[in-house]
Design a protein around this motif. Structure first.
Motif, PDB file in Angstrom:
ATOM      1  N   SER A  29       0.820  -1.263  -0.042  1.00  0.00           N
ATOM      2  CA  SER A  29      -0.036  -0.066  -0.112  1.00  0.00           C
ATOM      3  C   SER A  29       0.966   1.274  -0.012  1.00  0.00           C
ATOM      4  O   SER A  29       0.581   2.086  -0.860  1.00  0.00           O
ATOM      5  CB  SER A  29      -0.930  -0.162   1.208  1.00  0.00           C
ATOM      6  OG  SER A  29      -1.709   1.069   1.225  1.00  0.00           O
ATOM      7  N   SER A  49      -3.035  11.635   0.768  1.00  0.00           N
ATOM      8  CA  SER A  49      -4.123  12.118   1.548  1.00  0.00           C
ATOM      9  C   SER A  49      -5.127  11.176   2.149  1.00  0.00           C
ATOM     10  O   SER A  49      -5.717  11.448   2.871  1.00  0.00           O
ATOM     11  CB  SER A  49      -4.779  12.775   0.156  1.00  0.00           C
ATOM     12  OG  SER A  49      -5.382  11.616  -0.551  1.00  0.00           O
ATOM     13  N   GLY A  50      -4.566   9.958   1.732  1.00  0.00           N
ATOM     14  CA  GLY A  50      -5.670   8.847   2.697  1.00  0.00           C
ATOM     15  C   GLY A  50      -5.198   8.786   3.929  1.00  0.00           C
ATOM     16  O   GLY A  50      -5.959   8.336   4.645  1.00  0.00           O
ATOM     17  N   PHE A  51      -3.998   9.180   4.481  1.00  0.00           N
ATOM     18  CA  PHE A  51      -3.967   9.083   5.912  1.00  0.00           C
ATOM     19  C   PHE A  51      -4.597  10.029   6.683  1.00  0.00           C
ATOM     20  O   PHE A  51      -4.994  10.065   7.928  1.00  0.00           O
ATOM     21  CB  PHE A  51      -2.301   9.368   6.076  1.00  0.00           C
ATOM     22  CG  PHE A  51      -1.622   8.168   5.821  1.00  0.00           C
ATOM     23  CD1 PHE A  51      -1.597   6.983   6.661  1.00  0.00           C
ATOM     24  CD2 PHE A  51      -0.993   7.940   4.492  1.00  0.00           C
ATOM     25  CE1 PHE A  51      -0.762   5.878   6.137  1.00  0.00           C
ATOM     26  CE2 PHE A  51      -0.378   6.937   4.080  1.00  0.00           C
ATOM     27  CZ  PHE A  51      -0.220   5.924   5.136  1.00  0.00           C
ATOM     28  N   ASP A  53      -7.981  10.866   5.390  1.00  0.00           N
ATOM     29  CA  ASP A  53      -9.100  10.534   5.025  1.00  0.00           C
ATOM     30  C   ASP A  53      -9.874  10.181   6.114  1.00  0.00           C
ATOM     31  O   ASP A  53      -9.603   9.586   6.991  1.00  0.00           O
ATOM     32  CB  ASP A  53      -9.172   9.556   3.994  1.00  0.00           C
ATOM     33  CG  ASP A  53     -10.469   9.472   3.280  1.00  0.00           C
ATOM     34  OD1 ASP A  53     -11.648   8.886   3.948  1.00  0.00           O
ATOM     35  OD2 ASP A  53     -10.663   9.765   2.242  1.00  0.00           O
ATOM     36  N   VAL A  56     -10.719   6.611   6.935  1.00  0.00           N
ATOM     37  CA  VAL A  56      -9.567   5.978   7.494  1.00  0.00           C
ATOM     38  C   VAL A  56      -9.526   6.205   9.088  1.00  0.00           C
ATOM     39  O   VAL A  56      -9.571   5.156   9.908  1.00  0.00           O
ATOM     40  CB  VAL A  56      -8.217   6.191   7.163  1.00  0.00           C
ATOM     41  CG1 VAL A  56      -7.018   5.650   7.923  1.00  0.00           C
ATOM     42  CG2 VAL A  56      -7.924   6.148   5.640  1.00  0.00           C
ATOM     43  N   VAL A 391      -5.377  -0.133   8.464  1.00  0.00           N
ATOM     44  CA  VAL A 391      -5.427   1.436   8.402  1.00  0.00           C
ATOM     45  C   VAL A 391      -4.490   1.690   7.108  1.00  0.00           C
ATOM     46  O   VAL A 391      -5.014   2.667   6.357  1.00  0.00           O
ATOM     47  CB  VAL A 391      -5.197   1.954   9.556  1.00  0.00           C
ATOM     48  CG1 VAL A 391      -4.885   3.405   9.361  1.00  0.00           C
ATOM     49  CG2 VAL A 391      -6.166   1.944  10.815  1.00  0.00           C
ATOM     50  N   ILE A 392      -3.311   1.320   7.263  1.00  0.00           N
ATOM     51  CA  ILE A 392      -2.233   1.591   6.058  1.00  0.00           C
ATOM     52  C   ILE A 392      -2.643   1.199   4.696  1.00  0.00           C
ATOM     53  O   ILE A 392      -2.392   2.091   3.758  1.00  0.00           O
ATOM     54  CB  ILE A 392      -1.068   1.131   6.554  1.00  0.00           C
ATOM     55  CG1 ILE A 392      -0.307   1.952   7.817  1.00  0.00           C
ATOM     56  CG2 ILE A 392       0.188   1.440   5.419  1.00  0.00           C
ATOM     57  CD1 ILE A 392       0.921   1.063   8.400  1.00  0.00           C
ATOM     58  N   ALA A 395      -5.332   3.580   3.706  1.00  0.00           N
ATOM     59  CA  ALA A 395      -4.961   4.871   3.227  1.00  0.00           C
ATOM     60  C   ALA A 395      -3.896   4.929   2.123  1.00  0.00           C
ATOM     61  O   ALA A 395      -3.917   5.907   1.655  1.00  0.00           O
ATOM     62  CB  ALA A 395      -4.098   5.120   4.524  1.00  0.00           C
ATOM     63  N   VAL A 398      -6.477   4.395  -1.154  1.00  0.00           N
ATOM     64  CA  VAL A 398      -7.551   5.474  -1.593  1.00  0.00           C
ATOM     65  C   VAL A 398      -7.021   6.333  -2.711  1.00  0.00           C
ATOM     66  O   VAL A 398      -7.801   6.432  -3.456  1.00  0.00           O
ATOM     67  CB  VAL A 398      -7.795   6.190  -0.038  1.00  0.00           C
ATOM     68  CG1 VAL A 398      -8.531   7.501  -0.626  1.00  0.00           C
ATOM     69  CG2 VAL A 398      -8.895   5.378   0.512  1.00  0.00           C
TER      70      VAL A 398
END
Length: 531
Positions: A29, A49-51, A53, A56, A391-392, A395, A398
């Motif tokens: 990922s 940006s997913g982190f 979001d 998440v 989570v990762i 993130a 996404v």
């Protein structure tokens, strides 16, 4: 190379890495996010940006809420209350276990439901004269179906709900998933109850591994091993428990004289019994001149009692080796400390999510914070509760889903699909998308699968000028149908060893369920969420 071409190449590499199983999911990922930046497809803020979001953050907070219910013994209590009263018939047991797993999965996740019920189901199966292999796959499959009852049942539900809003549709309601989930739970439980005996093997289970044992069974074993005349309630309670430890090689404890009734040097725990092998019996004198005493050697076993927190600290000492981790025994104590507070906080969170008073991420974060402030969980417990791999994974994937849309890659795939199947039947387009999701979902994470297929579904829906809602709900149903292999979901893998299963044991029952899930996704979902 064009951005769309880079996006396809990065996707292909990610799928190969996922399927190979040789590269950790979190590393894949992160590699995807970095590759999107390095190739110029996305800017650095966009790639990561997913982190930040909200989806998440919502998922991370839900792991904390699930941990609270598990750590305080709520799920253990519910499991014991229901399953132990289920009787001895296989069909009746399967129905009750399946229904309970589905309900738990709706609120504490698939993995939490299976992990909580697994030891209870094994004990109940043995008492009923059944091999656990007849009940454990039905447990995992029913939990997967139950994840479709609420928004919080699985990260996939949260992902598709947010994707619907991004694509110009609306968010799915907290209980709206149940319109598809209830029929699927009923069908799944019925099929595993009626066909499970014929389609599942009868094999002896292997050891339970890192799951919580039944306190009553464990207490009886300790009483016999150490000649301790104490009731189960005296050994395991809300405040205190026991731990069996072995003296480690080169331990500083070697040479010390210990006996039942004395306290440990560290943590002030009470020693209930000592033993060296089965031949001499428990609490035997060994050259110390004191009845029931023992001069410790490497490998000697000691049974200690004290507060759960003290036991947890004690077993981390390099001088001893824990036979069973105290945290696993504590989880199995029904309705432990903080259970009422955890249930109240869960209830408030569900009300906030169901009414939409605050965004989902806010509701979950408030619940997680309340669990810490009310001392249901400690800060270290919350960190351990979060599945950082999940989570990762989300993130990092996404941004890939976003890149599929922004570069036009999703439109390229959508146009290719429509060129083959035509634009006359949205059902055929839905069928193709669901089959693709199901196939990928047997080998890679269903979250990653849905994140990959979602932009394609959005592009097809827009090309056909149709509502996005049936497409995304169908993907949710298809994503939950990971039944063919033990590696398809963590829940499938959890029951592998305790059930004594082999890799090829899942597909017989799983393929039947996949047909049912596919039919529901393609034929039933558009009736509830029209095109």
């Amino acid at each position: 190379m064009e951005p769309a071409s880079w996006t396809f190449l990065i996707l292909a590499c990610a799928v190969v890495a996922f399927v190979s199983g040789r590269v950790p999911l979190a590393l894949v990922s992160m590699g995807v996010a970095l590759a999107l930046w390095a190739t110029g497809v996305l800017t650095l803020p966009e790639a990561f940006s997913g982190f930040g979001d909200p989806t998440v953050l919502f998922i991370a907070a839900l792991f904390v809420v699930s941990e609270a219910l598990d750590a305080t013994g709520v799920t253990a209590w519910l499991g014991h209350q229901v399953v132990t009263r289920a009787g001895r018939g296989r069909v009746r047991l399967t129905v009750i276990i399946g229904a309970l797993a589905a309900v738990l999965a709706a609120f504490i996740s698939i993995n939490g439901a299976v992990a909580s019920l697994l030891p209870v189901v094994v004990v109940v199966a043995v008492r009923a004269g059944l091999v656990p292999s007849k009940l454990l796959v039905p447990l995992a499959f029913s939990a997967s179906a139950g994840s479709l009852l609420t928004l919080t049942g699985t990260p996939v539900n949260i992902v598709v709900s947010e994707a619907a809003v991004t694509a110009g549709g609306r968010a799915f309601g907290f209980f709206e998933f149940a319109l598809a989930g209830i029929p699927l739970v009923l069908l799944t439980v019925t099929i595993v109850a009626l066909a499970g005996d014929r389609l599942l093997p009868a094999r002896s289970p292997e050891h339970l591994g890192d799951v919580a044992p039944d306190p009553r069974e464990h207490a009886q074993l300790l009483r016999e091993s150490y000649d301790v005349d104490l009731a189960t309630g005296a050994l395991f309670s809300v405040a205190e428990g026991v731990a069996e430890v072995l003296v480690a090689p080169r331990s500083s404890l070697i040479g010390r004289v210990v006996y039942a009734g004395m306290t440990t040097r560290d943590e002030n725990l009470v020693i209930l019994g000592v033993r060296r092998g089965d031949g001499e019996g428990p609490n035997a004198s060994r050259g110390t001149g004191v009845a029931g005493s023992l001069t410790l050697q490497a490998g000697d076993a000691v049974l200690v009692q004290g507060p759960w927190a003290a036991l947890e600290r004690y077993v981390t000492s390099p001088d001893i080796i824990a036979v069973t981790a105290p945290r696993l025994l504590q989880r199995a104590v029904p309705l432990g400390a903080g259970a009422k507070r955890a249930l109240v906080i869960l209830g408030v969170m569900v009300v906030l999510l169901a009414t939409g008073l605050v965004p989902p991420a806010v509701a979950a974060l408030l619940a997680a914070g309340a669990l810490v402030l009310t001392r249901v969980l400690t800060i270290p417990q919350t960190y351990r509760a979060i599945s950082w791999t999940t989570v990762i994974l989300i993130a990092g994937m996404v941004p890939l889903s976003s890149a599929f849309i922004s570069t036009g890659a999703a439109s390229v795939v959508a146009d290719a699909v429509l060129a083959v199947i035509g634009t006359g039947s949205p059902y055929l387009a839905l069928l193709v998308l669901c089959v693709l999701t199901m196939v990928l979902g047997q080998f890679i994470s269903n979250v990653a699968t849905v994140l990959i297929v979602t932009p394609i579904a959005v592009a097809i829906a827009h090309s056909l000028s149709l509502s996005i809602q049936p497409f995304l709900m169908a993907l949710t149903v298809a994503g939950a149908a990971a039944f063919l292999t033990p590696v398809a979901t963590p829940a499938n893998l959890m029951v592998l060893q305790p059930g004594g299963y082999r890799f090829g044991d899942y597909w017989r029952l799983g393929s039947l369920l996949m047909v049912v899930f596919l039919a529901v996704a393609v034929l039933y979902v558009p009736l509830v969420w029209p095109f």
